[in-house]
Design an enzyme around this catalytic site. Structure first.
Site, PDB file in Angstrom:
ATOM      1  N   LYS A 155       0.799  -1.206   0.000  1.00 25.28           N
ATOM      2  CA  LYS A 155       0.000   0.000   0.000  1.00 25.28           C
ATOM      3  C   LYS A 155       0.845   1.276   0.000  1.00 25.28           C
ATOM      4  O   LYS A 155       0.412   2.327  -0.471  1.00 25.28           O
ATOM      5  CB  LYS A 155      -0.875   0.015   1.274  1.00 25.28           C
ATOM      6  CG  LYS A 155      -1.882  -1.080   1.371  1.00 25.28           C
ATOM      7  CD  LYS A 155      -2.654  -0.925   2.678  1.00 25.28           C
ATOM      8  CE  LYS A 155      -3.608  -2.056   2.910  1.00 25.28           C
ATOM      9  NZ  LYS A 155      -4.270  -1.926   4.240  1.00 25.28           N
ATOM     10  N   VAL A 201      12.784   1.672   0.951  1.00 28.95           N
ATOM     11  CA  VAL A 201      13.604   0.477   0.788  1.00 28.95           C
ATOM     12  C   VAL A 201      14.274   0.242   2.138  1.00 28.95           C
ATOM     13  O   VAL A 201      14.995   1.105   2.636  1.00 28.95           O
ATOM     14  CB  VAL A 201      14.659   0.661  -0.319  1.00 28.95           C
ATOM     15  CG1 VAL A 201      15.531  -0.587  -0.426  1.00 28.95           C
ATOM     16  CG2 VAL A 201      13.976   0.957  -1.644  1.00 28.95           C
ATOM     17  N   ASP A 202      13.963  -0.911   2.712  1.00 28.24           N
ATOM     18  CA  ASP A 202      14.468  -1.211   4.056  1.00 28.24           C
ATOM     19  C   ASP A 202      15.568  -2.265   3.932  1.00 28.24           C
ATOM     20  O   ASP A 202      16.746  -1.941   3.798  1.00 28.24           O
ATOM     21  CB  ASP A 202      13.281  -1.678   4.898  1.00 28.24           C
ATOM     22  CG  ASP A 202      13.596  -1.855   6.364  1.00 28.24           C
ATOM     23  OD1 ASP A 202      14.789  -1.974   6.700  1.00 28.24           O
ATOM     24  OD2 ASP A 202      12.667  -1.902   7.191  1.00 28.24           O
ATOM     25  N   GLY A 232      15.758  -4.305   1.352  1.00 32.21           N
ATOM     26  CA  GLY A 232      15.997  -4.497  -0.076  1.00 32.21           C
ATOM     27  C   GLY A 232      15.365  -5.776  -0.615  1.00 32.21           C
ATOM     28  O   GLY A 232      15.401  -6.049  -1.809  1.00 32.21           O
ATOM     29  N   THR A 241      12.211  -6.616  -0.968  1.00 25.67           N
ATOM     30  CA  THR A 241      11.108  -6.374  -1.908  1.00 25.67           C
ATOM     31  C   THR A 241      11.645  -6.020  -3.296  1.00 25.67           C
ATOM     32  O   THR A 241      11.159  -6.511  -4.307  1.00 25.67           O
ATOM     33  CB  THR A 241      10.201  -5.240  -1.390  1.00 25.67           C
ATOM     34  OG1 THR A 241       9.736  -5.604  -0.096  1.00 25.67           O
ATOM     35  CG2 THR A 241       9.022  -5.000  -2.298  1.00 25.67           C
TER      36      THR A 241
HETATM   37  C1  PRP Z   1       7.059  -1.742   2.899  1.00 28.64           C
HETATM   38  C2  PRP Z   1       7.404  -0.845   1.731  1.00 28.64           C
HETATM   39  C3  PRP Z   1       8.192  -1.739   0.822  1.00 28.64           C
HETATM   40  C4  PRP Z   1       8.845  -2.722   1.775  1.00 28.64           C
HETATM   41  C5  PRP Z   1      10.300  -2.425   1.906  1.00 28.64           C
HETATM   42  O1  PRP Z   1       5.909  -2.470   2.603  1.00 28.64           O
HETATM   43  O2  PRP Z   1       6.266  -0.316   1.123  1.00 28.64           O
HETATM   44  O3  PRP Z   1       7.376  -2.397  -0.107  1.00 28.64           O
HETATM   45  O4  PRP Z   1       8.201  -2.598   3.039  1.00 28.64           O
HETATM   46  O5  PRP Z   1      10.929  -3.317   2.791  1.00 28.64           O
HETATM   47  P1  PRP Z   1      12.134  -4.263   2.373  1.00 28.64           P
HETATM   48  O6  PRP Z   1      13.151  -3.416   1.634  1.00 28.64           O
HETATM   49  O7  PRP Z   1      12.659  -4.750   3.701  1.00 28.64           O
HETATM   50  O8  PRP Z   1      11.620  -5.371   1.530  1.00 28.64           O
HETATM   51  P2  PRP Z   1       5.064  -3.261   3.711  1.00 28.64           P
HETATM   52  O9  PRP Z   1       5.334  -4.728   3.616  1.00 28.64           O
HETATM   53  O10 PRP Z   1       5.261  -2.601   5.033  1.00 28.64           O
HETATM   54  O11 PRP Z   1       3.582  -3.119   3.202  1.00 28.64           O
HETATM   55  P3  PRP Z   1       2.679  -1.805   3.016  1.00 28.64           P
HETATM   56  O12 PRP Z   1       3.332  -0.966   1.945  1.00 28.64           O
HETATM   57  O13 PRP Z   1       1.374  -2.370   2.579  1.00 28.64           O
HETATM   58  O14 PRP Z   1       2.614  -1.097   4.346  1.00 28.64           O
END
Ligand code: PRP
Length: 191
Positions: free
Chosen positions: A42, A101-102, A104, A106
């Protein structure tokens, strides 16, 4: 009295940065045909909306919904595809639009999954990236801000679905949020 999240990046700073990103993207893609903007739900809905309306190039809007367990440590958990694109991307220029980007994880998933569909090009735009992100997985062509490893909310980002519509990016302490509970005062004060 409960307070709103401490400001990390102001509304004005975000506006200027989105203007700058939109200019760069418009210049880079000028004359290359339509760009498919893929917002990752989202969290990316706010950035996608602001960015898409500032671009001066032909663009199409698509969404994917993924669940990545933001906050989990790298290597744990898997990315799950909750909703796929509606359109084909083969031979098209694709720009993934992300809020954060946390780890990475995703982005790596998206590069694999979308890359396999043979787009003409595949790049990423993200508003924020954590400094702790692993370099290889976290490559972002169009990046707004590098941020410390804190839990950030606002401008699409949530904590347990709270704060997504906050107009700035703020920092929260998850322990304090949990103490406050779902019906806490902060929720009522969210803009
Ligand atoms: C968040 C954000 C990215 C992801 C990044 O989504 O929107 O898609 O985390 O994290 P990563 O680099 O560790 O993979 P989230 O899963 O929180 O869902 P949301 O956007 O629906 O809140």
């Amino acid at each position: 009295m409960t307070e709103l999240p401490r400001e990390l990046i102001s509304e004005e700073e975000i506006r200027e940065k989105v203007d700058e990103l939109a200019r760069r993207i418009s210049e880079d893609y000028a004359g290359r045909g339509e760009v498919v903007l893929v917002g990752i739900l989202k969290g990316a809905f706010v950035l996608l909306s602001d960015l898409a309306r500032r671009l001066t190039i032909p663009r199409r809007i698509e969404f994917m919904a993924l669940s990545s367990y933001r906050g989990a440590s790298p290597g744990t958990g898997a990315v799950r595809l909750l909703m796929d694109l509606r359109g084909e991307i083969a031979g098209r220029h694709v720009l993934v639009v992300e809020d954060i980007v946390d780890t990475g994880r995703t982005l790596r998933y998206l590069r694999d999954t979308l890359g396999a569909r043979r787009p003409a090009s595949l790049e990423t735009c993200a508003l924020v990236r954590k400094r702790t992100s692993r370099a290889d997985d976290a490559r972002v062509r169009y990046l707004g801000f590098e941020i410390p490893d804190r839990w950030v909310v606002g401008y699409g980002l949530d904590y347990a679905e709270r704060y997504r519509t906050l107009p700035y990016i703020g920092v929260i302490d998850p322990d304090e949020e949990d103490d406050r509970g779902d019906d806490g005062e902060a929720r009522g004060r969210e803009p």
